[in-house]
Design an enzyme around this catalytic site. Structure first.
Site, mmCIF file in Angstrom:
data_model
loop_
_atom_site.group_PDB
_atom_site.id
_atom_site.type_symbol
_atom_site.label_atom_id
_atom_site.label_comp_id
_atom_site.label_asym_id
_atom_site.label_seq_id
_atom_site.Cartn_x
_atom_site.Cartn_y
_atom_site.Cartn_z
ATOM 1 C CD1 TRP A 127 -2.714 1.535 0.418
ATOM 2 C CD2 TRP A 127 -2.105 1.865 2.551
ATOM 3 N NE1 TRP A 127 -3.485 2.549 0.921
ATOM 4 C CE2 TRP A 127 -3.131 2.782 2.229
ATOM 5 C CE3 TRP A 127 -1.568 1.893 3.838
ATOM 6 C CZ2 TRP A 127 -3.623 3.698 3.148
ATOM 7 C CZ3 TRP A 127 -2.059 2.800 4.745
ATOM 8 C CH2 TRP A 127 -3.078 3.696 4.400
ATOM 9 C CG ASP A 208 -2.207 -2.811 7.251
ATOM 10 O OD1 ASP A 208 -3.343 -2.828 7.777
ATOM 11 O OD2 ASP A 208 -1.829 -1.904 6.483
ATOM 12 C CB ALA A 210 -7.038 -2.844 5.951
ATOM 13 C CE LYS A 243 -10.222 0.221 3.439
ATOM 14 N NZ LYS A 243 -9.670 0.949 2.359
HETATM 15 C C1 LMR Z 1 -6.910 2.175 -0.742
HETATM 16 O O1 LMR Z 1 -5.854 1.534 -0.747
HETATM 17 O O2 LMR Z 1 -7.459 2.600 -1.771
HETATM 18 C C2 LMR Z 1 -7.585 2.448 0.565
HETATM 19 O O3 LMR Z 1 -6.897 1.859 1.596
HETATM 20 C C3 LMR Z 1 -7.875 3.878 0.769
HETATM 21 C C4 LMR Z 1 -6.655 4.685 1.081
HETATM 22 O O4 LMR Z 1 -6.682 5.375 2.098
HETATM 23 O O5 LMR Z 1 -5.692 4.655 0.317
#
Ligand code: LMR
Length: 394
Positions: A127, A208, A210, A243
């Site tokens: 991410w 993590d 999520a 989420k």
């Molecule tokens: C994403 O990866 O799109 C989500 O986790 C939203 C974000 O905050 O980036």
């Protein structure tokens, strides 16, 4: 002073959100930011959350501060949701945080306090905000191989070979389920091997999580984090409710430490409280309270689980539809990975130029690394996307 500020790089995901908003084409399709959308393109408030909100409005008598770690009942309920019976409650310290991002940030802060020399190993890719936060904090990150661009699955051999280089005290960040951005995940045997390697090296996993409930199910998605928590001496876990409870803007997350020596729990808890106090004092309560109400009331919990399962199955259905549409159009199985991936995202594994072509020619928005949000699709837009993918020549 202000003249010394430098322009910061825009967050790619949030930038895409803005570009989509400004695109006048009514055929545009948003497969960017990770937000669940139903078949009509709405991000609904989940039924159980709505019901809890109503009850809360009636019952809440004060908005006075909670505790630095948030309402203890929230911590208990979330620890149970994420960890089940994998570890004793006495071995866990936890603090509510503003969203999963807050938990990640506080987790990194704790690592830095405990070991300023720690390197944080991250999957390549991960991410983007993981990288951004680490950079902002001046912490050292090391990439480990993760995505096999041929199979679009996990390059497990490459991952293990890279992680063989971790030093004692380094932190290895993993995605508990539904890897963001690839959608490619380890199987349980591989998680087992990873745990053995980390323990042999004295490295500390940070998980993590999520998207619990978006992959193979609420319990199934927690198997890896539970294995890690039960087998590794020290673990950090950043969990998000954004989420799976659909409460994105309420900023509801939890940072946990798990330690096989319960005598350290008090110190860990004190550190989590301290970090909250330094960064924002008391964590937000509204979302956390709703989550607690949903998780501790049998009827609300059952309704939430049913709706979450509908969400999960609808994403799985879209994956299968897209994979088979692409198989029909391309006459090959090369897109079969889309049905194998889990969670909200899949990485197509194409170039930024192709992604740009999809946006410019077809009004289809996905992140530049070719991450697409499956939940941004519906039965009608799947064939449109499939056709566009073939047309641009992916
Ligand atoms: C994403 O990866 O799109 C989500 O986790 C939203 C974000 O905050 O980036």
């Amino acid at each position: 002073m202000f003249e010394n500020l430098k322009e910061q790089p825009a967050d790619k995901i949030l930038q895409l959100m803005q570009m989509y908003k400004e695109d006048p084409r009514d055929t545009k399709i948003d497969l960017g930011v990770g937000v669940y959308k139903d078949a009509s393109g709405n991000t609904p408030v989940m039924r159980a959350i709505k019901a809890a909100e109503k009850q809360l409005w009636e019952a809440e008598t004060t908005k006075a501060y909670t505790g630095l770690a948030g309402d203890p009942a929230y911590g208990d309920a979330m620890i149970k949701l994420v960890l089940g019976d994998a570890v004793a409650r006495a071995n866990v310290a936890a603090a509510a945080t503003p969203g999963g991002t807050g938990a990640v940030r506080q987790g990194f802060d704790l690592i830095r306090m405990a070991n300023p020399d720690a390197k944080v190993w991250v999957s390549d890719p991960t991410w983007p905000n993981h990288l951004s936060i680490l950079k902002h904090m001046g912490m050292t990150k090391v990439d480990y191989r993760y995505f096999d661009s041929e199979t679009r699955g996990v390059d497990f051999e490459g991952m293990m070979a890279d992680l063989a280089g971790v030093a004692a005290g380094d932190v290895v960040l993993v995605h508990g389920c539904c890897h963001n951005p690839t959608g490619a995940n380890l199987n349980m045997a591989q998680w087992g091997e990873l745990v053995e390697l980390l323990n042999a090296k004295g490295a500390i996993p940070m998980v993590d999580i999520a998207y619990q409930g978006f992959g193979d199910g609420l319990e199934e998605d927690a198997q890896a984090v539970r294995l890690i928590a039960s087998k590794c001496p020290e673990v950090l876990i950043a969990a998000s409710c954004s989420k799976n409870f659909g409460i994105y803007r309420e900023r509801t997350g939890l940072l946990m430490t798990v330690c096989n020596d319960p005598s350290r729990q008090k110190l860990n808890q004190g550190t989590l409280n301290y970090l909250n106090r330094q960064n924002y004092s008391f964590p937000p309560d509204h979302g956390a309270r709703l989550v607690t109400m949903v998780l501790t009331d049998d009827a609300l919990r059952a309704d939430w689980m049913a709706e979450l399962e509908e969400v999960r199955l609808s994403m799985l259905g879209l994956r299968e539809q897209l994979a088979s549409e692409l198989q029909r159009l391309s006459g090959s199985d090369r897109f079969g990975f889309i049905a194998q991936h889990r969670g909200m995202f899949s990485r197509l594994g194409t170039t930024p130029e192709m992604v740009e072509k999809l946006r410019a020619d077809h009004g289809i928005y996905m992140v530049g690394d070719s991450r697409l949000n499956i939940a941004g699709l519906n039965k009608t837009t799947v064939p449109i996307l499939a056709e566009a993918i073939i047309k641009v020549g992916i």
